[in-house]
Design an enzyme around this catalytic site. Structure first.
Site, mmCIF file in Angstrom:
data_model
loop_
_atom_site.group_PDB
_atom_site.id
_atom_site.type_symbol
_atom_site.label_atom_id
_atom_site.label_comp_id
_atom_site.label_asym_id
_atom_site.label_seq_id
_atom_site.Cartn_x
_atom_site.Cartn_y
_atom_site.Cartn_z
ATOM 1 N N ARG A 231 1.001 -1.365 -0.293
ATOM 2 C CA ARG A 231 -0.372 -0.054 -0.089
ATOM 3 C C ARG A 231 1.327 1.236 0.012
ATOM 4 N NH1 ARG A 231 -3.952 -2.180 -1.196
ATOM 5 N NH2 ARG A 231 -5.916 -2.064 -0.913
ATOM 6 N N HIS A 279 -1.078 0.952 -9.521
ATOM 7 C CA HIS A 279 -2.057 0.240 -8.564
ATOM 8 C C HIS A 279 -2.702 -1.247 -9.558
ATOM 9 C CE1 HIS A 279 -4.198 0.021 -4.656
ATOM 10 N NE2 HIS A 279 -3.707 -1.676 -5.101
HETATM 11 P P1 NDP Z 1 -2.585 -10.668 4.721
HETATM 12 O O1 NDP Z 1 -2.731 -10.261 5.356
HETATM 13 O O2 NDP Z 1 -2.473 -12.325 4.362
HETATM 14 O O3 NDP Z 1 -0.269 -11.432 5.241
HETATM 15 C C1 NDP Z 1 -0.181 -9.997 5.774
HETATM 16 C C2 NDP Z 1 1.212 -9.955 5.929
HETATM 17 O O4 NDP Z 1 1.505 -8.930 6.980
HETATM 18 C C3 NDP Z 1 1.022 -11.540 7.587
HETATM 19 O O5 NDP Z 1 3.009 -11.848 6.762
HETATM 20 C C4 NDP Z 1 1.437 -10.429 8.800
HETATM 21 O O6 NDP Z 1 2.287 -11.153 9.734
HETATM 22 C C5 NDP Z 1 2.253 -9.064 7.678
HETATM 23 N N1 NDP Z 1 2.162 -7.930 8.997
HETATM 24 C C6 NDP Z 1 1.032 -7.271 9.324
HETATM 25 N N2 NDP Z 1 1.217 -6.679 10.153
HETATM 26 C C7 NDP Z 1 2.699 -6.423 10.506
HETATM 27 C C8 NDP Z 1 3.041 -6.052 11.481
HETATM 28 N N3 NDP Z 1 2.852 -4.638 12.861
HETATM 29 N N4 NDP Z 1 4.769 -6.019 11.087
HETATM 30 C C9 NDP Z 1 5.212 -7.226 10.376
HETATM 31 N N5 NDP Z 1 4.280 -7.922 10.111
HETATM 32 C C10 NDP Z 1 2.942 -7.466 9.682
HETATM 33 O O7 NDP Z 1 -1.931 -10.504 3.128
HETATM 34 P P2 NDP Z 1 -2.212 -10.103 2.295
HETATM 35 O O8 NDP Z 1 -0.699 -11.182 1.693
HETATM 36 O O9 NDP Z 1 -2.634 -11.367 1.011
HETATM 37 O O10 NDP Z 1 -1.321 -9.518 1.306
HETATM 38 C C11 NDP Z 1 -0.971 -8.236 1.685
HETATM 39 C C12 NDP Z 1 -1.412 -6.567 1.493
HETATM 40 O O11 NDP Z 1 -1.191 -6.125 -0.455
HETATM 41 C C13 NDP Z 1 -2.537 -6.710 0.833
HETATM 42 O O12 NDP Z 1 -3.475 -5.786 2.413
HETATM 43 C C14 NDP Z 1 -3.092 -5.021 -0.104
HETATM 44 O O13 NDP Z 1 -2.048 -4.179 1.426
HETATM 45 C C15 NDP Z 1 -1.342 -5.480 -0.471
HETATM 46 N N6 NDP Z 1 -2.208 -6.161 -2.057
HETATM 47 C C16 NDP Z 1 -2.144 -4.952 -3.101
HETATM 48 C C17 NDP Z 1 -2.482 -5.607 -4.279
HETATM 49 C C18 NDP Z 1 -1.222 -4.798 -5.618
HETATM 50 O O14 NDP Z 1 -2.156 -4.959 -6.124
HETATM 51 N N7 NDP Z 1 -0.978 -3.369 -5.324
HETATM 52 C C19 NDP Z 1 -3.293 -6.610 -5.103
HETATM 53 C C20 NDP Z 1 -2.935 -7.269 -3.402
HETATM 54 C C21 NDP Z 1 -2.822 -7.117 -2.450
HETATM 55 P P3 NDP Z 1 1.366 -12.041 10.268
HETATM 56 O O15 NDP Z 1 1.920 -13.371 9.007
HETATM 57 O O16 NDP Z 1 2.702 -12.185 11.488
HETATM 58 O O17 NDP Z 1 -0.306 -12.107 10.869
HETATM 59 C C1 OXD Z 2 -5.980 -5.414 -2.870
HETATM 60 C C2 OXD Z 2 -5.534 -4.703 -3.983
HETATM 61 O O1 OXD Z 2 -6.091 -5.442 -1.638
HETATM 62 O O2 OXD Z 2 -5.789 -4.419 -5.261
HETATM 63 O O3 OXD Z 2 -6.131 -6.400 -4.007
HETATM 64 O O4 OXD Z 2 -5.103 -3.613 -4.420
#
Ligand code: NDP
Ligand code: OXD
Length: 316
Positions: A231, A279
């Site tokens: 993000r 994005h």
């Molecule tokens: P998940 O919820 O599956 O994973 C999030 C990861 O981040 C987990 O490993 C989590 O740790 C870690 N995390 C969260 N908070 C913290 C913190 N404070 N400190 C350290 N680690 C942290 O999310 P996804 O993998 O499905 O997606 C990740 C992000 O990708 C989405 O939230 C979205 O913002 C972004 N995204 C962007 C897209 C784009 O087109 N650019 C498309 C899709 C998604 P833990 O394993 O310990 O829970």
């Molecule tokens: C998502 C994105 O969060 O597209 O899936 O950013």
């Protein structure tokens, strides 16, 4: 013919044309884009992307909120969010797209794509080091659905892969770090940083100058690289530019921005060592995601638990 007994959906979307979503959801269920009246009792589910704040709290029979994306920060932006389950996107198609993006950008930085494109424009025949994948460490901030899949793909190519998470994790072949204490050692051992964190109060602005200055610069690539597909609010763009300009950072691939669309006046557009995408790393595709959402609604109506629920306390 839609099933009149099945739960009715409010499709509330801002920022893109939801025509395909409307068409495919309507083939399965009754769909409206606005509640009828101030307190519409007919709506069971909301399917949302940046919905109008406050609107969901007016629905007395709302049973669940379905995010159109994997990220749910757009939902938590609503200060009047009702206390119903929130389901986020976890889908093979979206994950594969993100893996493709991350592998593409990591390989481009590893193989000095930015340098060679600039040299080609000058018709210059000059070779610089392109270390082999085992000699390049890729550190992934966030080993969730997307980060973990990217880690496995990069590992399969041969990269030295590390990951940082909130809670402790053990992943075969990937060196893992967690929490505040794990962040500096993780960064100190990372040549290419991939950001796949959610935007929460705990992660906002995490990619700042201080964090970038901890990356390993003395490496075979000639500097540290940043890839952010998580993000935009995770990063401080002024700090990224400062780090690029003073050599703290060699190159950056940015798919997300503090404000989207990225302003035409942003120096990131024209920076010679920044690669910008709008994005678009992993766009939600209605054709793949609507069947999964409807399946979840069917399961829920049969009395089975919803899957891929958001942890409200953690914010993701
Ligand atoms: P998940 O919820 O599956 O994973 C999030 C990861 O981040 C987990 O490993 C989590 O740790 C870690 N995390 C969260 N908070 C913290 C913190 N404070 N400190 C350290 N680690 C942290 O999310 P996804 O993998 O499905 O997606 C990740 C992000 O990708 C989405 O939230 C979205 O913002 C972004 N995204 C962007 C897209 C784009 O087109 N650019 C498309 C899709 C998604 P833990 O394993 O310990 O829970
Ligand atoms: C998502 C994105 O969060 O597209 O899936 O950013």
């Amino acid at each position: 013919m839609t099933d009149q007994r099945a739960g009715r959906i409010l499709l509330s979307v801002q920022g893109f044309n939801p025509k395909k979503w409307h068409e495919l959801l309507s083939a399965e269920r009754q769909v409206v884009t606005e509640p009828q009246g101030e307190s519409d009792p007919s709506i069971d589910y909301a399917v949302v992307w940046k919905h109008q704040p406050g609107i969901l709290a007016t629905l007395p029979n709302l049973k669940a909120i379905f995010s159109i994306g994997a990220g749910v920060d757009h939902i938590f932006a609503d200060p009047k969010l009702p206390d119903v389950p929130i389901v986020r996107v976890v889908a093979g198609n979206l994950t594969q797209h993100m893996v493709d993006y991350v592998v593409w950008r990591v390989l481009d930085h590893q193989r000095q794509g930015m340098f060679y494109r600039a040299e080609q424009a000058k018709k210059s025949w000059r070779e610089i080091a392109q270390p082999a994948s085992p000699d390049v460490s890729v550190g992934i901030l966030g080993l969730g659905e997307l980060g973990l899949a990217a880690a496995k793909a990069l590992k399969a190519i041969g990269f030295d892969v590390k990951g940082w998470t909130r809670t402790e994790k053990s992943v075969d072949g990937v060196e893992t770090f967690s929490g505040e204490a794990g962040l500096t050692p993780f960064l100190n051992a990372t040549d290419i940083l991939v950001v796949l964190l959610p935007h929460t109060p705990a992660t906002e602005g995490i990619v700042d100058y201080e964090l970038l200055s901890k990356l390993r610069r003395d490496n075979g690539l000639g500097g540290a690289c940043l890839i952010n597909a998580g993000r935009g609010k995770l990063q401080k763009e002024a700090d990224i530019l400062r780090a690029l300009d003073d050599g703290t950072l060699k190159e950056a691939s940015l798919d997300v921005f503090e404000t989207e669309p990225l302003a035409a006046t942003s120096p990131l557009w024209t920076h010679p060592r920044v690669f910008v995408t709008p994005h678009a790393a992993a766009t939600s595709d209605a054709r793949h995601l609507v069947p999964l959402m409807v399946e979840q609604m069917d399961r829920f109506e049969r009395g089975d638990p919803l899957q891929h629920l958001v942890d409200r306390k953690a914010g993701y």
